[in-house]
Write a protein that holds these residues in place. Sequence first.
Motif, PDB file in Angstrom:
ATOM      1  N   ALA A   1       2.024  38.465  50.656  1.00 39.70           N
ATOM      2  CA  ALA A   1       1.762  39.049  49.340  1.00 39.70           C
ATOM      3  C   ALA A   1       2.610  40.294  49.158  1.00 39.70           C
ATOM      4  O   ALA A   1       2.859  41.042  50.091  1.00 39.70           O
ATOM      5  N   ASP A   2       3.072  40.491  47.935  1.00 43.56           N
ATOM      6  CA  ASP A   2       3.911  41.658  47.689  1.00 43.56           C
ATOM      7  C   ASP A   2       3.065  42.870  47.295  1.00 43.56           C
ATOM      8  O   ASP A   2       2.894  43.797  48.059  1.00 43.56           O
ATOM      9  N   THR A   3       2.518  42.829  46.093  1.00 45.86           N
ATOM     10  CA  THR A   3       1.685  43.944  45.690  1.00 45.86           C
ATOM     11  C   THR A   3       0.276  43.672  46.168  1.00 45.86           C
ATOM     12  O   THR A   3      -0.165  42.546  46.255  1.00 45.86           O
ATOM     13  N   SER A   4      -0.422  44.705  46.488  1.00 43.53           N
ATOM     14  CA  SER A   4      -1.775  44.448  47.003  1.00 43.53           C
ATOM     15  C   SER A   4      -2.678  45.611  46.674  1.00 43.53           C
ATOM     16  O   SER A   4      -2.240  46.713  46.385  1.00 43.53           O
ATOM     17  N   LYS A   5      -3.947  45.319  46.718  1.00 40.66           N
ATOM     18  CA  LYS A   5      -4.945  46.302  46.371  1.00 40.66           C
ATOM     19  C   LYS A   5      -5.939  46.397  47.515  1.00 40.66           C
ATOM     20  O   LYS A   5      -6.362  45.392  48.059  1.00 40.66           O
ATOM     21  N   LYS A   6      -6.311  47.584  47.844  1.00 48.34           N
ATOM     22  CA  LYS A   6      -7.222  47.833  48.949  1.00 48.34           C
ATOM     23  C   LYS A   6      -8.572  47.174  48.687  1.00 48.34           C
ATOM     24  O   LYS A   6      -9.129  47.294  47.591  1.00 48.34           O
ATOM     25  N   VAL A   7      -9.088  46.502  49.687  1.00 45.85           N
ATOM     26  CA  VAL A   7     -10.349  45.768  49.554  1.00 45.85           C
ATOM     27  C   VAL A   7     -11.380  46.327  50.533  1.00 45.85           C
ATOM     28  O   VAL A   7     -11.060  46.616  51.681  1.00 45.85           O
TER      29      VAL A   7
ATOM     30  N   THR B   1     -12.064  44.640  45.411  1.00 47.08           N
ATOM     31  CA  THR B   1     -10.968  45.606  45.293  1.00 47.08           C
ATOM     32  C   THR B   1     -11.526  46.932  44.778  1.00 47.08           C
ATOM     33  O   THR B   1     -12.568  46.974  44.118  1.00 47.08           O
TER      34      THR B   1
ATOM     35  N   LEU C   1     -14.971  38.695  45.776  1.00 47.45           N
ATOM     36  CA  LEU C   1     -15.137  37.405  46.438  1.00 47.45           C
ATOM     37  C   LEU C   1     -16.414  37.449  47.258  1.00 47.45           C
ATOM     38  O   LEU C   1     -16.602  38.363  48.060  1.00 47.45           O
TER      39      LEU C   1
ATOM     40  N   PHE D   1     -10.803  35.587  62.700  1.00 47.64           N
ATOM     41  CA  PHE D   1     -11.156  36.778  61.935  1.00 47.64           C
ATOM     42  C   PHE D   1     -12.671  36.910  61.917  1.00 47.64           C
ATOM     43  O   PHE D   1     -13.382  35.935  61.704  1.00 47.64           O
TER      44      PHE D   1
ATOM     45  N   ALA E   1      -8.038  44.836  54.741  1.00 47.48           N
ATOM     46  CA  ALA E   1      -8.089  43.812  53.697  1.00 47.48           C
ATOM     47  C   ALA E   1      -7.442  44.300  52.412  1.00 47.48           C
ATOM     48  O   ALA E   1      -7.565  45.467  52.037  1.00 47.48           O
ATOM     49  N   HIS E   2      -6.734  43.394  51.754  1.00 54.70           N
ATOM     50  CA  HIS E   2      -6.097  43.688  50.473  1.00 54.70           C
ATOM     51  C   HIS E   2      -6.247  42.497  49.549  1.00 54.70           C
ATOM     52  O   HIS E   2      -6.569  41.394  49.983  1.00 54.70           O
ATOM     53  N   TYR E   3      -5.958  42.728  48.274  1.00 50.55           N
ATOM     54  CA  TYR E   3      -5.830  41.617  47.356  1.00 50.55           C
ATOM     55  C   TYR E   3      -4.373  41.543  46.902  1.00 50.55           C
ATOM     56  O   TYR E   3      -3.813  42.539  46.445  1.00 50.55           O
ATOM     57  N   GLY E   4      -3.760  40.382  47.073  1.00 56.15           N
ATOM     58  CA  GLY E   4      -2.354  40.233  46.711  1.00 56.15           C
ATOM     59  C   GLY E   4      -2.109  38.964  45.939  1.00 56.15           C
ATOM     60  O   GLY E   4      -3.029  38.349  45.412  1.00 56.15           O
TER      61      GLY E   4
ATOM     62  N   PHE F   1      -7.182  37.114  48.443  1.00 57.72           N
ATOM     63  CA  PHE F   1      -7.668  38.084  49.403  1.00 57.72           C
ATOM     64  C   PHE F   1      -6.935  37.871  50.712  1.00 57.72           C
ATOM     65  O   PHE F   1      -6.764  36.745  51.162  1.00 57.72           O
ATOM     66  N   GLU F   2      -6.465  38.994  51.322  1.00 59.86           N
ATOM     67  CA  GLU F   2      -5.779  38.837  52.591  1.00 59.86           C
ATOM     68  C   GLU F   2      -6.250  39.840  53.627  1.00 59.86           C
ATOM     69  O   GLU F   2      -6.598  40.982  53.311  1.00 59.86           O
ATOM     70  N   PHE F   3      -6.256  39.381  54.872  1.00 51.97           N
ATOM     71  CA  PHE F   3      -6.778  40.146  55.992  1.00 51.97           C
ATOM     72  C   PHE F   3      -5.702  40.183  57.063  1.00 51.97           C
ATOM     73  O   PHE F   3      -5.160  39.154  57.447  1.00 51.97           O
TER      74      PHE F   3
ATOM     75  N   LEU G   1      -2.433  37.279  60.143  1.00 55.30           N
ATOM     76  CA  LEU G   1      -2.635  37.433  58.709  1.00 55.30           C
ATOM     77  C   LEU G   1      -3.390  36.213  58.198  1.00 55.30           C
ATOM     78  O   LEU G   1      -3.074  35.083  58.571  1.00 55.30           O
ATOM     79  N   LEU G   2      -4.379  36.440  57.368  1.00 60.66           N
ATOM     80  CA  LEU G   2      -5.142  35.358  56.751  1.00 60.66           C
ATOM     81  C   LEU G   2      -5.197  35.599  55.254  1.00 60.66           C
ATOM     82  O   LEU G   2      -5.578  36.682  54.814  1.00 60.66           O
ATOM     83  N   GLN G   3      -4.787  34.606  54.482  1.00 63.05           N
ATOM     84  CA  GLN G   3      -4.843  34.703  53.019  1.00 63.05           C
ATOM     85  C   GLN G   3      -5.716  33.584  52.486  1.00 63.05           C
ATOM     86  O   GLN G   3      -5.545  32.424  52.877  1.00 63.05           O
TER      87      GLN G   3
END
Lengths: 379, 379, 379
Positions: free
Chosen positions: A5-11, A24, A31, B20, C13-16, C20-22, C30-32
């Motif tokens: 993923a390129d852009t991402s948001k802290k979760v 997020t 989710l 995970f 964790a982020h959202y991209g 959702f990715e970890f 990495l898990l998406q």
Amino acid sequence: QQEAADTSKKVSAHYGSKGFEFKTADDKFLLQVQSRLQFRFSTPEDQDPVTFDDFTGITKPAFRINRARLKVGGHAFKPWLKYYWEYELSQSNLLNYTIMIEKWDWLKFQVGQFKVEYTRERRISSGEQTMVDRSVINREFTLDRQQGAEIYGRLKGKGIADFNYWAGVFTGTGRGSTTNDDNHLMYFSRLQWNFTGRYLDFEGSDLEIHKEPAGVLAVSGVTNQSPYTRFSQAGGGYLEGYEDGKPGQYRVTQANIETALMYKGFSWQSEFHWKEIIDKLNNDHTDNLHGYYIQAGYFFHEALHWWPKPLELAVRNAGYNPNREADQTKKRETSVAANWFFNGHKNKLTAETSYFNYDKTGGIPAHQWRFRLQWDISL
Amino acid sequence: QQEAADTSKKVSAHYGSKGFEFKTADDKFLLQVQSRLQFRFSTPEDQDPVTFDDFTGITKPAFRINRARLKVGGHAFKPWLKYYWEYELSQSNLLNYTIMIEKWDWLKFQVGQFKVEYTRERRISSGEQTMVDRSVINREFTLDRQQGAEIYGRLKGKGIADFNYWAGVFTGTGRGSTTNDDNHLMYFSRLQWNFTGRYLDFEGSDLEIHKEPAGVLAVSGVTNQSPYTRFSQAGGGYLEGYEDGKPGQYRVTQANIETALMYKGFSWQSEFHWKEIIDKLNNDHTDNLHGYYIQAGYFFHEALHWWPKPLELAVRNAGYNPNREADQTKKRETSVAANWFFNGHKNKLTAETSYFNYDKTGGIPAHQWRFRLQWDISL
Amino acid sequence: QQEAADTSKKVSAHYGSKGFEFKTADDKFLLQVQSRLQFRFSTPEDQDPVTFDDFTGITKPAFRINRARLKVGGHAFKPWLKYYWEYELSQSNLLNYTIMIEKWDWLKFQVGQFKVEYTRERRISSGEQTMVDRSVINREFTLDRQQGAEIYGRLKGKGIADFNYWAGVFTGTGRGSTTNDDNHLMYFSRLQWNFTGRYLDFEGSDLEIHKEPAGVLAVSGVTNQSPYTRFSQAGGGYLEGYEDGKPGQYRVTQANIETALMYKGFSWQSEFHWKEIIDKLNNDHTDNLHGYYIQAGYFFHEALHWWPKPLELAVRNAGYNPNREADQTKKRETSVAANWFFNGHKNKLTAETSYFNYDKTGGIPAHQWRFRLQWDISL
């Protein structure tokens, strides 16, 4: 598909009533993931008897996974753009897939496949029932899940001027069907009066111990033309005597009057059903079916100090009257259940005994006892 | 179903041996998620030959996903209330669903569908085997997965007074069945002596390089009456000559004597099987089947300095003796395998050559070579 | 299986763009996770007409979930050891399972089941198309998903000396098959010239609004011997007139010349197909099929200030010419679509009208209009 993923948001992650949830920081994406297992032991057998023949033959005590669900929900892009899907792992069926636009309380919209809110009994999740499972009349009257679109909302005025409404259009061919059988659609509506001015959710047993009474009086109606005369998790099906329907063969019109109440650990619900089946391919031959159930549960700890707090007792009586030439079998079910709530509906044990009494007019009655033990746990 | 979670608990995330994982700060809830893919190339074909006819006909070299698993486990409400479910994505089968109460080491309880601990070979996960897959006798003797309940635990005294036990009751109709065929259940028990005073897990290859020897001597027994004479991932099935069983037709009684040992990179395991099939619908006609396998693996790096550390060599010999009127075909399998462990069992490559030799008493023998290459990776 | 993880690594964790990715702190794991729902309403029916007969009969307007996907990807052990699997929830099919070794840009390797890069139209995800779905010729020419192994990469020199290549070997029996039908494999290759010196991804609509033109000119070829004459998500299948193929019956050789371009909101793509089918069991009877499509889309906001930014218009023309004894039906499709991108391809609404015109040489032509409305949302 493969690059990171390129852009991402802290979760951030939490555990809540819908399982593990990931959100997020800007609350635009949520989710929720939960699985649920339901184990059931039944003797002499699990299913409600359907016809006279089911009272004879080999009895087969069952121990089995009755439900194994993966539930995924949340919202995306906006907090009010919600989604939900549910997969039955033991049968490999996609049960629910729904996108909901819930921006206003008085006007909401959903599209997808979901349980039509036609009856309280069916709409309540199998994991949040008071008894082990639905009553003997669920088979004949439920719409189960359908595919289509619906508007709904709550119209809340002062005091008891408090209503919920639902209006939907569906293909009317049940869960998992990919096309409609013909041009006829299923039309559904439900009007619900929250007569105490409080909303009561679709959930069994008064675990909240309502301090103020919360009650529901609802009227639902539906009409549909399709090959089917009943619906279940398996999709469209047939009541006895209506096998192998052709596209558009049956015009089915149904109505349901429903009540529900919760107060101080006591819960009540009832439904009264009417269903008309017109066979369009046989000179509009018409049958009328009737059915009802009444059900009550109580946490006796509210009245008796020594009574264990997690223990609820419940009772149900249901009856079905086909009243048609092909099938005169009146069915009655009376059940008593005890629930032990380790952690509310998320982890509970239910023991239930039922007595079935089938009466053929002018014929001999058949009867059967059944015992079921069930552990339902959300993970 | 749709509103956001109300109360919630902070969750932290890690990557561990089960993939995970997400855990609440109070350790009441744990969720572990892992997927596993197994790719296999086989020539001239993948399956072990079952009958003489399988040695002829078109050979079909196979490249395919052999296993694609989604594994979800953890605990809920209490650290000792554990759960596990596993779904086979390529076949859309729910393999495992289990709730375990593991509060005490000496008395544990599980309910659901899981691999019965009847044989070490079958109980070891397909991702943690030493060879590409199980031996030629697995087909005839495994109980595979069953639905029911089990108690088990470890009784650890001083020194070599060290035992594990298992005792279970199952419907005995195999994976995925929803009812028992009749009133007869499957009863199973296993007693295991950890004769070196150390517990040896169900796992192939001595990747840990045990400094002290860990050994197992186990005796298992099972009896069941059902329509089936064998079990597999597909559920109940039939050995040759027992097709289309009726409910309760076969009383099957089995016993297995098992050994296992790991020490300084060396691993050993063996099983000796006896199986009696009584045909209740044909004058109690009785057959006795026998089978065995012995298997050993070694990380030669422990003896030879120049040997690559991740490379294990292994060998297996197995034999099956039906010894009954309908089928006199003796089967033998001898296999040699090489494992390259990139990251233990989580990421490994296995090359294997097998020689099958089927001998019909008084008839001509048939034989076949097979080569298989497999990549197994947990994600 | 049941005990908790021992060693563990901190995960954030982020959202991209892939949901959702970890990811572990050391970036080794990495898990998406993402799910995608696609709702579609179609009238008079959803599928492209296949034969003349499809123009008659009952029309069945469809509302349904067209796709419900669970997508899981990421990497394990190394950042360049990638994986991806995709499951179709509504059909319970495992679509993709792939392990990729992507250490170098000029030489990559993948193994598993995935969409062969034979045509741009099919390779583009159903969630990233410009039109509602693929053209009328996709049915006849796509290889869809196959099982096997592939090398690929980008050879980038100065300026327009910029190429991508793919070369793969597959069993050639389509999605979900577990063995090859015989010893014959499918061989595939594709050479792509990025003639502007910029790589253009497999994705529809110029959402990026390319400042500099990015173009593709590609030639693909494939040969395969199998029972099948076409492929789809359901696996191997048959074109009309080639029903019930035997193992190795058809030698199919295909070629495709492809172009694509994106520049300032404008997108273009085209394919020209040739396909030869030799029936090895009928004296090498040979047929030659031809087909093509051309497609263009434009964000008119780039030219007209008042035009809404999220609105794209697109048009497609496609033709199929069987040119063989058994089937002379020429097919033509012309479609116009409007896309409203709420959030790029992740949340978009598409309205499309198509006109089908089937011409039987010397016979009467048949024609049909179709309208489809689709909501595609990634969650």
